[in-house]
Design an enzyme around this catalytic site. Sequence first.
Site, short mmCIF file in Angstrom:
data_model
loop_
_atom_site.label_atom_id
_atom_site.label_comp_id
_atom_site.label_asym_id
_atom_site.label_seq_id
_atom_site.Cartn_x
_atom_site.Cartn_y
_atom_site.Cartn_z
N GLY A 123 30.56 51.81 40.59
CA GLY A 123 31.09 50.54 41.14
C GLY A 123 31.15 50.59 42.65
O GLY A 123 32.08 50.06 43.27
N GLY B 181 31.31 47.28 45.59
CA GLY B 181 32.39 46.32 45.72
C GLY B 181 33.15 46.44 47.03
O GLY B 181 32.69 47.11 47.98
N GLN B 182 34.33 45.80 47.07
CA GLN B 182 35.12 45.75 48.31
C GLN B 182 35.50 47.16 48.78
O GLN B 182 35.38 47.48 49.96
CB GLN B 182 36.39 44.90 48.10
CG GLN B 182 37.11 44.61 49.41
CD GLN B 182 38.52 44.05 49.22
OE1 GLN B 182 39.02 43.91 48.10
NE2 GLN B 182 39.15 43.72 50.33
N ASP C 138 25.99 51.35 41.00
CA ASP C 138 26.59 50.05 40.65
C ASP C 138 25.62 49.35 39.70
O ASP C 138 24.45 49.71 39.62
CB ASP C 138 26.79 49.20 41.92
CG ASP C 138 27.86 48.12 41.76
OD1 ASP C 138 28.94 48.25 42.37
OD2 ASP C 138 27.62 47.15 41.01
N ASP D 189 25.30 51.50 34.72
CA ASP D 189 26.38 50.78 34.05
C ASP D 189 27.47 51.80 33.71
O ASP D 189 27.23 52.73 32.93
CB ASP D 189 25.82 50.12 32.78
CG ASP D 189 26.89 49.35 32.02
OD1 ASP D 189 28.09 49.47 32.35
OD2 ASP D 189 26.51 48.63 31.07
N TYR E 195 44.53 42.54 33.26
CA TYR E 195 44.22 43.56 34.27
C TYR E 195 45.38 44.56 34.39
O TYR E 195 45.18 45.78 34.37
CB TYR E 195 44.00 42.83 35.59
CG TYR E 195 43.78 43.68 36.81
CD1 TYR E 195 42.64 44.46 36.96
CD2 TYR E 195 44.70 43.67 37.86
CE1 TYR E 195 42.43 45.21 38.12
CE2 TYR E 195 44.50 44.40 39.02
CZ TYR E 195 43.36 45.18 39.14
OH TYR E 195 43.16 45.90 40.29
N LYS F 27 45.58 48.56 33.64
CA LYS F 27 45.97 49.56 34.65
C LYS F 27 47.12 50.42 34.13
O LYS F 27 47.12 51.64 34.30
CB LYS F 27 46.38 48.87 35.96
CG LYS F 27 45.22 48.23 36.70
CD LYS F 27 44.14 49.24 37.06
CE LYS F 27 43.04 48.66 37.92
NZ LYS F 27 41.89 49.57 38.09
#
Length: 309
Positions: A9, A12-13, A35, A50, A140, A144
């Site tokens: 990943g 991303g940000q 990613d 993935d 979400y 978590k």
Amino acid sequence: MEKRILILGAGGQIGTELVQSLREVYGQDQVIASDLKVPEHTEGPFVALDATDGAAVRKTIEDGKVDQVYLLAAMLSATAEKLPRKGWDLNMDSLFICLELAKEGLIRKLYWPSSIAAFGPTTPKMGTPQHTIAEPTTVYGISKFAGERWCAWYHHNHGVDVRSLRYPGLISYTAPPGGGTTDYAVDIFHQARKKGHYTSFLRSDTLLPMMYMPDAIRATMELMEAPAEQIKQRGSYNLAAFSFSPESLAQEIKKHLPDFTIDYAPDFRQAIADSWPQVINDEAARSDWHWAHRYDLEAMVADMLAHIK
Ligand code: NAD
Ligand code: AKB
């Protein structure tokens, strides 16, 4: 010992900046970015991967002689409320794959971020302690909270060296945020520059814990470098810098752009924000591995506006 690092990943940000910082410290070729999305330009090793494909993750780790993994692939709070099953599957499947590979000894050290979203409306909102009531009400947040308990379980039962931070909302200018409730605090800067105006999807007084990305990246790398015996929380550490509301952020932006205006049109994300803590107590991180933030609200706003033209 030489490190070989895989980031899942990475586009991303957070990943965009974490990859760069890890490469500066450990060397470009030591850090493999991966990613689902293939970037237009890459400056170091990149694999299209993935994070929910266990066989592919295993092969990448074996082929790349990887010993540390940072799992950043996830669906964030606002998107996961719209796609609950997809969000749950991505967030949990990718974590189980990594925890199992760590249990086998293929991953020596694992980083997995949690969030302030692991808390819920019954959690004390001010000075939220490390250990407290956690009844998250978002998909979400549930992923978590469950993920934190699984990390602790794999550590205590299988000796897995997994480390985690409960990030607050993160503010950065390099890559756009990926579908969270705190995204307004990034978008506001771009709209302030482009239009001189922002319509906030959160109410003016919505106080939330936030952090500037350079601090979040440094916290992540310091946590991963800390001696194992200093890591006393194997669920996830509270992590804090400052808290603000859309109104107080707008006031700070106005000091630099006096004509900037803001109005408010709260949407479904307001309920998510209302369920989260407002001010986090991160004493445990500060005493266990000497965490200290560097950016406050004023310094963050000045630096964001210096970079967004
Ligand atoms: P992001 O949405 O910006 O990036 C996630 C990346 O994962 C994207 O590049 C996406 O393409 C990739 N991805 C999605 N599905 C994938 C899959 N199946 N396989 C591989 N890659 C896939 O998220 P972010 O802000 O960088 O967050 C990273 C982690 O930090 C997440 O676990 C998030 O929950 C956590 N976190 C972020 C914040 C924040 O404010 N950014 C705050 C708290 C916690
Ligand atoms: C989100 O808003 O979903 C994230 C987070 C605080 O976890 N930025």
